[in-house]
Design a protein around this motif. Structure first.
Motif, PDB file in Angstrom:
ATOM      1  N   ASN A  38       5.994  -4.370   7.039  1.00  0.00           N
ATOM      2  CA  ASN A  38       7.110  -3.414   7.490  1.00  0.00           C
ATOM      3  C   ASN A  38       6.437  -1.941   6.904  1.00  0.00           C
ATOM      4  OD1 ASN A  38      10.151  -2.845   7.381  1.00  0.00           O
ATOM      5  ND2 ASN A  38       9.824  -1.829   5.937  1.00  0.00           N
ATOM      6  N   GLN A  39       6.344  -0.719   8.295  1.00  0.00           N
ATOM      7  CA  GLN A  39       5.940   0.317   7.519  1.00  0.00           C
ATOM      8  C   GLN A  39       7.105   1.505   7.679  1.00  0.00           C
ATOM      9  OE1 GLN A  39       2.293   1.985   8.507  1.00  0.00           O
ATOM     10  NE2 GLN A  39       3.301   2.822   9.987  1.00  0.00           N
ATOM     11  N   ALA A  40       7.341   1.911   6.018  1.00  0.00           N
ATOM     12  CA  ALA A  40       8.252   2.416   5.787  1.00  0.00           C
ATOM     13  C   ALA A  40       7.758   4.502   5.481  1.00  0.00           C
ATOM     14  CB  ALA A  40       9.039   1.982   4.612  1.00  0.00           C
ATOM     15  N   ASN A  41       8.075   5.524   6.398  1.00  0.00           N
ATOM     16  CA  ASN A  41       7.540   6.635   5.707  1.00  0.00           C
ATOM     17  C   ASN A  41       8.743   7.663   6.151  1.00  0.00           C
ATOM     18  OD1 ASN A  41       5.252   7.100   7.427  1.00  0.00           O
ATOM     19  ND2 ASN A  41       6.286   6.493   9.388  1.00  0.00           N
ATOM     20  N   TYR A  42       8.193   8.526   4.927  1.00  0.00           N
ATOM     21  CA  TYR A  42       9.440   9.509   4.068  1.00  0.00           C
ATOM     22  C   TYR A  42       9.237  10.920   4.115  1.00  0.00           C
ATOM     23  CZ  TYR A  42       9.260   4.976   1.250  1.00  0.00           C
ATOM     24  OH  TYR A  42       9.499   3.209   0.907  1.00  0.00           O
ATOM     25  N   ASN A  43      10.381  11.438   4.652  1.00  0.00           N
ATOM     26  CA  ASN A  43       9.948  13.087   5.336  1.00  0.00           C
ATOM     27  C   ASN A  43      11.185  13.841   4.037  1.00  0.00           C
ATOM     28  OD1 ASN A  43       9.387  12.172   7.442  1.00  0.00           O
ATOM     29  ND2 ASN A  43      11.065  11.517   8.068  1.00  0.00           N
ATOM     30  N   GLN A  44      10.214  14.914   3.641  1.00  0.00           N
ATOM     31  CA  GLN A  44      10.900  15.894   2.433  1.00  0.00           C
ATOM     32  C   GLN A  44      12.237  15.779   2.655  1.00  0.00           C
ATOM     33  OE1 GLN A  44       8.451  18.125   1.094  1.00  0.00           O
ATOM     34  NE2 GLN A  44       7.677  19.397   2.804  1.00  0.00           N
ATOM     35  N   PRO A  45      13.621  16.310   1.433  1.00  0.00           N
ATOM     36  CA  PRO A  45      14.941  17.441   1.211  1.00  0.00           C
ATOM     37  C   PRO A  45      14.105  18.139   2.230  1.00  0.00           C
ATOM     38  CG  PRO A  45      14.042  16.227  -0.305  1.00  0.00           C
ATOM     39  CD  PRO A  45      13.028  15.922  -0.155  1.00  0.00           C
ATOM     40  N   ALA A  46      14.581  19.021   2.933  1.00  0.00           N
ATOM     41  CA  ALA A  46      14.255  20.369   3.492  1.00  0.00           C
ATOM     42  C   ALA A  46      16.123  21.153   3.405  1.00  0.00           C
ATOM     43  CB  ALA A  46      14.042  19.942   4.774  1.00  0.00           C
ATOM     44  N   GLU A 103       0.719  -1.318  -0.030  1.00  0.00           N
ATOM     45  CA  GLU A 103       0.115   0.249  -0.106  1.00  0.00           C
ATOM     46  C   GLU A 103       0.783   1.287   0.016  1.00  0.00           C
ATOM     47  OE1 GLU A 103      -4.239   1.626   2.275  1.00  0.00           O
ATOM     48  OE2 GLU A 103      -2.975   0.330   3.746  1.00  0.00           O
ATOM     49  N   ILE A 104       0.808   1.840  -0.816  1.00  0.00           N
ATOM     50  CA  ILE A 104       1.545   3.910  -1.408  1.00  0.00           C
ATOM     51  C   ILE A 104       0.425   4.324  -0.554  1.00  0.00           C
ATOM     52  CG2 ILE A 104       2.771   2.898  -2.654  1.00  0.00           C
ATOM     53  CD1 ILE A 104       1.341   4.064  -4.768  1.00  0.00           C
ATOM     54  N   PHE A 105       0.711   5.286   0.541  1.00  0.00           N
ATOM     55  CA  PHE A 105       0.873   6.918   0.689  1.00  0.00           C
ATOM     56  C   PHE A 105       0.586   7.933   0.033  1.00  0.00           C
ATOM     57  CE2 PHE A 105       0.246   3.315   3.979  1.00  0.00           C
ATOM     58  CZ  PHE A 105      -1.184   3.631   4.695  1.00  0.00           C
ATOM     59  N   LEU A 106      -0.021   8.991  -0.488  1.00  0.00           N
ATOM     60  CA  LEU A 106       0.517  10.149  -1.079  1.00  0.00           C
ATOM     61  C   LEU A 106      -0.039  10.750  -0.127  1.00  0.00           C
ATOM     62  CD1 LEU A 106      -0.448   8.291  -4.784  1.00  0.00           C
ATOM     63  CD2 LEU A 106       1.980   8.757  -3.542  1.00  0.00           C
ATOM     64  N   ASN A 107       0.320  11.955  -0.399  1.00  0.00           N
ATOM     65  CA  ASN A 107       0.184  13.276   0.524  1.00  0.00           C
ATOM     66  C   ASN A 107       0.244  14.454  -0.559  1.00  0.00           C
ATOM     67  OD1 ASN A 107      -0.287  15.698   1.975  1.00  0.00           O
ATOM     68  ND2 ASN A 107       1.593  14.758   2.829  1.00  0.00           N
ATOM     69  N   PRO A 108      -0.860  15.300  -1.052  1.00  0.00           N
ATOM     70  CA  PRO A 108      -1.267  16.058  -2.119  1.00  0.00           C
ATOM     71  C   PRO A 108      -0.167  17.056  -2.208  1.00  0.00           C
ATOM     72  CG  PRO A 108      -3.476  15.385  -1.508  1.00  0.00           C
ATOM     73  CD  PRO A 108      -2.676  14.902  -0.283  1.00  0.00           C
ATOM     74  N   GLU A 109       0.372  17.581  -0.595  1.00  0.00           N
ATOM     75  CA  GLU A 109       0.860  18.742  -0.267  1.00  0.00           C
ATOM     76  C   GLU A 109       2.665  18.011  -0.478  1.00  0.00           C
ATOM     77  OE1 GLU A 109      -0.905  20.460   2.998  1.00  0.00           O
ATOM     78  OE2 GLU A 109      -2.798  20.793   2.573  1.00  0.00           O
ATOM     79  N   GLY A 110       3.234  17.208  -0.159  1.00  0.00           N
ATOM     80  CA  GLY A 110       3.792  17.002  -0.419  1.00  0.00           C
ATOM     81  C   GLY A 110       4.479  16.528   1.300  1.00  0.00           C
ATOM     82  N   PRO A 111       5.296  15.715   1.066  1.00  0.00           N
ATOM     83  CA  PRO A 111       6.168  14.109  -0.156  1.00  0.00           C
ATOM     84  C   PRO A 111       4.828  13.730  -0.314  1.00  0.00           C
ATOM     85  CG  PRO A 111       6.610  13.755   2.389  1.00  0.00           C
ATOM     86  CD  PRO A 111       5.964  15.389   2.613  1.00  0.00           C
ATOM     87  N   VAL A 112       5.104  13.777  -1.701  1.00  0.00           N
ATOM     88  CA  VAL A 112       4.059  13.251  -2.545  1.00  0.00           C
ATOM     89  C   VAL A 112       3.998  11.559  -1.763  1.00  0.00           C
ATOM     90  CG1 VAL A 112       3.202  12.250  -4.969  1.00  0.00           C
ATOM     91  CG2 VAL A 112       4.062  14.790  -4.818  1.00  0.00           C
ATOM     92  N   LEU A 113       5.381  11.020  -1.708  1.00  0.00           N
ATOM     93  CA  LEU A 113       5.309   9.693  -1.887  1.00  0.00           C
ATOM     94  C   LEU A 113       5.858   9.586  -0.370  1.00  0.00           C
ATOM     95  CD1 LEU A 113       4.729   6.586  -1.474  1.00  0.00           C
ATOM     96  CD2 LEU A 113       7.428   6.336  -2.061  1.00  0.00           C
ATOM     97  N   GLU A 114       4.620   9.504   0.959  1.00  0.00           N
ATOM     98  CA  GLU A 114       5.020   9.298   2.652  1.00  0.00           C
ATOM     99  C   GLU A 114       4.898   8.567   3.040  1.00  0.00           C
ATOM    100  OE1 GLU A 114       1.117  10.374   4.908  1.00  0.00           O
ATOM    101  OE2 GLU A 114       1.984  12.021   4.684  1.00  0.00           O
TER     102      GLU A 114
END
Length: 265
Positions: free
Chosen positions: A215-223, A180-191
């Motif tokens: 296995n649950q992986a969370n992605y944080n956008q570059p900053a 399952e993929i989780f998408l955030n319209p406001e970014g990061p797109v792949l949450e």
């Protein structure tokens, strides 16, 4: 090798490997301890006479195996079967996250959530495939009384393969896998990405038990912070899942259709 078993094995391998390239391209946090998810679900499926159905669910999670409880969910929803392969659902729930080291202090945040979803199901002679599309609206209240809201889109590909029968029903042992993929319209797109491998047993027309690994992986956008570039960061955690489902029966003059033991989470 049996053709259906080969197809099922290939599907599970593809699900298991789907996120590996993405994970390999970004640095990961130090490995976290294994956690546990406990899920209890009550379901009322639709029928030929009444296509309306619903569910109620409670869930608890621990930071370590069977200890360090920190998270719970209470949720429910109403569904409608457009046909045996197409179901829509409207749901809502409450999600609370605490610090397991200081639970008496109360939740760190409480989330209220509503969502609409569409589920499409494909049945072959043995392999069952489910596509779930969900749009969520989320409201947060934090311990300091600050609030925020977010939207999220989710897509889950779920595969089931019964081992001792061609259909999943009373007395069936089955394998289950999903990505399952989780998408955030406001970014990061792949949450977030969540991958699951498990097995289950349906005792009778009502009770089903599943156990597995997620296995649950969370992605944080570059900053850029204080003039320094912070690359994308991935935080992943593995959990043991124990899920118990009780399906209510309803009077019907026709044979009950095959029901997939999908997790509502």
């Amino acid at each position: 090798m049996n053709r259906n078993l080969l197809v099922a094995s290939s599907a599970i391998v593809l699900l298991a490997s789907a996120t590996q390239p993405a994970l390999a391209q970004v640095p990961s946090n130090p490995e976290q301890p294994w956690g546990t998810w406990f899920i209890g679900t009550l379901q009322l499926p639709g029928s030929a006479e009444s296509r309306w159905g619903g569910f109620a669910e409670a869930q608890a999670r621990t930071n370590a195996l069977f200890r360090q409880y920190f998270y719970n969910e209470l949720k429910g929803g109403v569904s409608f079967d457009l046909d045996k392969n197409f179901t829509v659902l409207l749901g809502g729930g409450r999600y609370a996250t605490s610090d397991y080291r200081d639970r008496p202090a109360g939740p760190l945040n409480v989330e209220k959530r509503m969502w609409g979803q569409v589920v499409l199901t494909q049945y072959s002679s043995r392999l069952k495939i489910e596509h779930r599309y969900r749009a969520e609206q989320r409201w947060f209240r934090f311990r300091d009384d600050s609030t925020s809201s977010r939207q999220r889109l989710r897509y889950r590909l779920n595969a089931f393969y019964p081992l001792n029968k061609k259909t999943i029903g009373a007395g069936t042992v089955f394998l289950s896998a999903y990505d399952e993929i989780f998408l955030n319209p406001e970014g990061p797109v792949l949450e977030r990405n969540r991958i699951y491998l498990g097995a289950g047993y349906q005792f009778n027309d009502h009770l089903t038990l599943q156990t597995g690994w997620v296995n649950q992986a969370n992605y944080n956008q570059p900053a850029v912070r204080q003039g320094q570039f912070i690359p994308q960061n991935t935080s992943a955690k593995r959990n043991i899942v124990i899920a118990l489902v009780y399906r209510l029966s309803r009077k019907s003059n026709s044979a009950a259709p095959e029901r997939l033991p999908s997790q509502q989470d």
